[in-house]
Design an enzyme around this catalytic site. Structure first.
Site, short mmCIF file in Angstrom:
data_model
loop_
_atom_site.label_atom_id
_atom_site.label_comp_id
_atom_site.label_asym_id
_atom_site.label_seq_id
_atom_site.Cartn_x
_atom_site.Cartn_y
_atom_site.Cartn_z
N ASP A 122 0.84 -1.20 0.00
CA ASP A 122 0.00 0.00 0.00
C ASP A 122 0.88 1.25 0.00
O ASP A 122 2.00 1.23 0.54
CB ASP A 122 -0.87 0.05 1.27
CG ASP A 122 -2.00 -0.96 1.26
OD1 ASP A 122 -2.24 -1.56 0.20
OD2 ASP A 122 -2.62 -1.13 2.31
N ARG A 123 0.34 2.33 -0.53
CA ARG A 123 1.08 3.60 -0.58
C ARG A 123 1.59 4.00 0.81
O ARG A 123 2.72 4.46 0.96
CB ARG A 123 0.18 4.72 -1.12
CG ARG A 123 0.86 6.09 -1.19
CD ARG A 123 -0.10 7.16 -1.64
NE ARG A 123 -1.20 7.29 -0.66
CZ ARG A 123 -2.26 8.07 -0.85
NH1 ARG A 123 -2.40 8.74 -1.98
NH2 ARG A 123 -3.20 8.14 0.07
#
Length: 214
Positions: free
Chosen positions: A57-58
């Protein structure tokens, strides 16, 4: 730009490289110019042979491995798909958690509230996470617990949704924690600390570690 790779490279050989992804950067480009910047984009500018294997995930930091040829990409990707890799994360979660256990509840995308995912016991694909308490802490007077997380499956947002499902969302999680708990830290406190897999050519077990920044 080449300094970026120098600063974040954990390992490199002729088949793959292991990189520390900082929190706040996409693993791969999103849709549109505003989301073009990503770890993959930056690496391809430095090393055009870079090929994607998996993602974080970012807002998650930690270990990512990228292939440097098609054969290595295929061989390592198959290990992820067949659960031959060993992955360990650390997280800070809200509240006091004790002991250890396993969360066994499917995680599914919620089309009504993108990009959220939800725990859905009726969904067919399983999602499994092992967890173990490491220590208890306080942040601004709020009790938090450091936990070791081992995802057995690799569903999107799995660790974040599973910890919310357990009643202990991850500190700094702008999607799954309450606002007050989002603001305890300036980032999502989830980090991919350790990754092991077999070398695509030699079949040697390779294990990599990335120190936890929180």
């Amino acid at each position: 730009m080449s300094n970026f790779l120098t600063d974040h490279l954990i390992h490199r050989d002729e088949d793959f490289m292991v990189v520390h992804k900082p929190a706040g950067i996409l693993s791969v480009p999103g849709k549109g110019d505003a989301l073009f910047d990503s770890l993959l984009t930056r690496l391809v500018e430095i090393e055009p042979k870079t090929l994607l294997i998996h993602r974080l995930d970012r807002d998650t930091s930690g270990i990512l491995v990228f292939a440097l040829n098609k054969a290595a990409q295929s061989a390592i990707s198959k290990q992820f798909q067949s659960r031959q890799t060993d992955k360990t994360y650390q997280a800070l979660v809200v509240g006091e958690l004790h002991g250890k256990g396993q969360i066994n509840v499917p995680v599914v995308y919620d089309p009504a509230r993108p990009p959220l995912h939800i725990a859905d016991p009726d969904f067919k694909k399983p999602a499994l996470t092992d967890w173990e308490v490491m220590e208890h802490l306080e942040i601004d007077g709020v009790a938090v617990t450091r936990v070791k997380l081992k995802p057995i499956t690799g569903r999107s947002h799995q660790l974040r949704v599973h910890m919310q499902y357990l009643g202990h969302p991850i500190v700094g999680d702008t999607l799954y924690a309450e606002l007050a708990h989002q603001q305890l830290m300036p980032r999502l406190c989830l980090h991919a600390e350790q990754l092991s897999f077999y070398h695509p050519k030699t079949d040697e077990l390779m294990s990599f570690h990335c120190p936890v920044p929180f």
